[in-house]
Design an enzyme around this catalytic site. Structure first.
Site, mmCIF file in Angstrom:
data_model
loop_
_atom_site.group_PDB
_atom_site.id
_atom_site.type_symbol
_atom_site.label_atom_id
_atom_site.label_comp_id
_atom_site.label_asym_id
_atom_site.label_seq_id
_atom_site.Cartn_x
_atom_site.Cartn_y
_atom_site.Cartn_z
ATOM 1 C CB CYS A 292 8.562 22.133 3.193
ATOM 2 S SG CYS A 292 9.165 20.430 3.139
ATOM 3 C CG ASN B 206 22.551 19.555 -10.085
ATOM 4 O OD1 ASN B 206 22.767 19.177 -11.232
ATOM 5 N ND2 ASN B 206 22.891 20.750 -9.652
ATOM 6 C CG HIS C 139 11.474 19.749 -1.015
ATOM 7 N ND1 HIS C 139 10.534 19.809 0.000
ATOM 8 C CD2 HIS C 139 10.763 19.778 -2.169
ATOM 9 C CE1 HIS C 139 9.318 19.881 -0.524
ATOM 10 N NE2 HIS C 139 9.438 19.866 -1.847
ATOM 11 C CG HIS D 158 15.400 21.384 -5.641
ATOM 12 N ND1 HIS D 158 15.978 20.536 -4.732
ATOM 13 C CD2 HIS D 158 16.389 22.237 -6.022
ATOM 14 C CE1 HIS D 158 17.250 20.858 -4.559
ATOM 15 N NE2 HIS D 158 17.533 21.873 -5.335
ATOM 16 C CD GLN E 126 19.826 24.701 -9.000
ATOM 17 O OE1 GLN E 126 20.234 25.852 -8.961
ATOM 18 N NE2 GLN E 126 20.592 23.666 -8.698
#
Lengths: 369, 369
Positions: free
Chosen positions: A76, A177, A188, A190, A192
């Site tokens: 965040c 993932n 959150h 996201h 990679q």
């Protein structure tokens, strides 16, 4: 749409890059005030002499952040929670930064135990990045508006170009993932990016087959597969202007769908504007279907855990025969049961799929918006 | 020790083989009285055109038995529970039978959707067998007496020879999945044998490397690896008379140990009496260590979920360069945390191990009996 790119440094020297698509986004100038000390180096890689594959040895990652409370979310923007996060600014559209606990990094350890003749090792050079899709902690990729997905695509392309140009990097792998069932440690939204100092096993297998097909036919395997799936038709889920989503003929996961572009391109960098916009549309369509794929006992949709894996041409080899595609798959084989990778898969490398690929495709067509 | 082998048929025609080591074991003549109907055929295999790997498509397995109550255990001898089990006799030492829900079987389906040019398919011919290690529902492999382990080894060797001789079979894979964390659906101590109609991906990788090493050096890769591990010493766990257990230099799992014989043998069939007896000793020693590897909050040993995978020479090719070894590994990376196979492993095929192999070996030495 204009995209503003701002590169900054975190307190320990790691890079953070803001990708802002909102015309009124303020300058991203906030300073990371945390006392982080030196950046944490990556470990090393060892070659599995029996298979030839490289394995990353990353002992320091055992202590990485695991499901923090929401008000300590490191993804965040700073100011929303009780502690400063990994993102110093008070807001962002899409942001990418170097992972604090990296498997691969520009700084890596030499050590690798005693290496005798057969045993090869090297520092785990490369880079691991985190891509925050939105500053909204409770959103998901599937809930993003198309223009924000487009910004994520642009960020992936930016990173693919920059990381792929690094001397140490052989493969740039963008992935997401999603879901606790596959071990996601931060809620959150996201993804990679791993920039590997070697060509990983699956990329290597894809390249080997693509090269053999090209030598035999003069054509791209990826293009021929897409053409064959379009001709067969029965596994096609979404046929967009520039992208097609289909369940592969030999799907190995209980839910699996591939997205391939119409045009022959090696990676995300090569996509033009229209292709990137259409990707946003088709991908959101597919993700929506995945979240409607299973329903629970009460008839409510069952949020699907998934892995989304971008298969791009390796950074330095095989670029003339490789063709971009996205593989999205889930280990959920029913609303409540997981597919486990046990003896046959993890031991012998032989997948058994309990679901007919044509049935997966039929269900994905059925749950269209 | 004499072993008595009795082959019988179950109600649907599947074979069951009793391996009795007790001199006073009664004849195994009980008849399977269940109304099973026709045997369930296997499905088909499809080639993943992008990687070249075969995938088994087995739609009927979705309905297979899942964690039945103890008194309906299909692997206990008939008479112990409330319903007749898969084993008609009232007791057994070690028993092997064909899986009722097979991924591969002598009877398999032809169908494979519409197959256009690129898409290859074939019936999933082969065989899937269940190996019951003991009639004691609450035992484990680690709790067996050495002479009973020896009987299991003899059963594996028997099956490897017989299944490997079948025309359709390219690879015989003996394995044990242990623990609910890796999806084991039956609690009763048992392993499985898959006789594949193709050389699976890992076997293929092992063979490719073994062949290249042999061409380059004239030696067996497996023998050179064992010699190198013995010379390095720091990862050796148990060094028996005929078998050595060591953590491989590039261990990819949080807990991983390999067992290799001193003598060059391609498979279990080739082991002599002394080697089989020593295997029982060394393997039990290693399994005992694995169950003491982690302790929970109260200091109690944490039963380890594991996969034990026998890597044997393929049935029809590469037998001159392949060398037998057992790979035992766990996905538990702490007493309470699992290693998940997420994007890097399942998407790119690149393993990241958070634990230093030398640390795994040190812990395994520390928890010796």
């Amino acid at each position: 749409m204009t995209l503003r790119r701002t590169s900054r440094r975190l307190a320990d020297g790691r890079e953070i890059i803001y990708f802002d698509d909102a015309p009124d986004a303020p300058p991203r100038t906030a300073v990371d005030s945390r006392p982080l000390g030196e950046r944490i180096p990556a470990g090393h890689i060892r070659r599995d002499v029996l298979t030839g594959e490289w394995v990353a040895i990353a002992g320091h990652r055992q202590t990485r952040t695991f499901m923090p409370p929401k008000d300590e979310c490191p993804l965040c923007p700073t100011g929303r929670g009780s502690v400063p996060s990994e993102i110093p600014d008070r807001d962002y559209d899409v942001v990418v930064f170097e992972n604090r606990f990296p498997s691969f990094a520009p700084v890596a350890q030499e050590g690798a135990g005693t290496a005798y003749g057969l045993f090869e090792h090297a520092p785990a050079l490369g880079r691991c990045e985190v891509v925050c899709f939105t500053s909204d902690h409770d959103a998901s990729f599937a809930s993003l508006p198309p223009h924000r997905v487009r910004t994520v695509v642009d960020a992936w392309a930016d990173r693919t170009a920059e990381l792929g140009a690094m001397d140490s990097v052989q493969q740039v792998f963008c992935f997401e993932n999603r879901g606790p069932e596959i071990g996601v440690t931060l809620h959150h939204p996201h993804g990679q990016i791993y920039a590997y100092p070697f060509v990983p096993a699956r990329s290597s297998a894809l390249l080997g087959r693509a090269r053999a097909h090209h030598e035999r036919t003069g054509r791209l395997l990826g293009a021929d597969v897409l053409a064959a799936e379009l001709e067969a038709g029965e596994r096609v889920v979404v046929d967009g202007e520039h992208w097609t989503a289909y369940v592969p003929y030999a799907a190995r996961w209980p839910v699996e769908v591939h997205l391939a572009p119409r045009r022959d391109v090696p990676d995300l960098v090569a996509l033009d504007d229209a292709e990137r916009d259409d990707l946003a549309r088709v991908y959101l369509d597919v993700l929506g279907r995945l979240d409607r794929y299973y329903v629970d006992e009460d008839g409510e949709p069952r949020t699907l855990p998934y892995i989304a894996a971008w298969h791009q041409a390796p950074a330095k080899v095989g670029r003339d025969v490789s063709r971009l595609h996205l593989q999205v798959f889930s280990i959920l084989r029913s609303p409540t049961k997981l597919k486990y990778l046990a003896g046959s898969e993890s031991g012998a490398g032989a997948w058994v799929n309990d679901v007919l690929p044509e049935r997966i495709a039929a269900r994905l067509r059925e749950v269209g918006a």
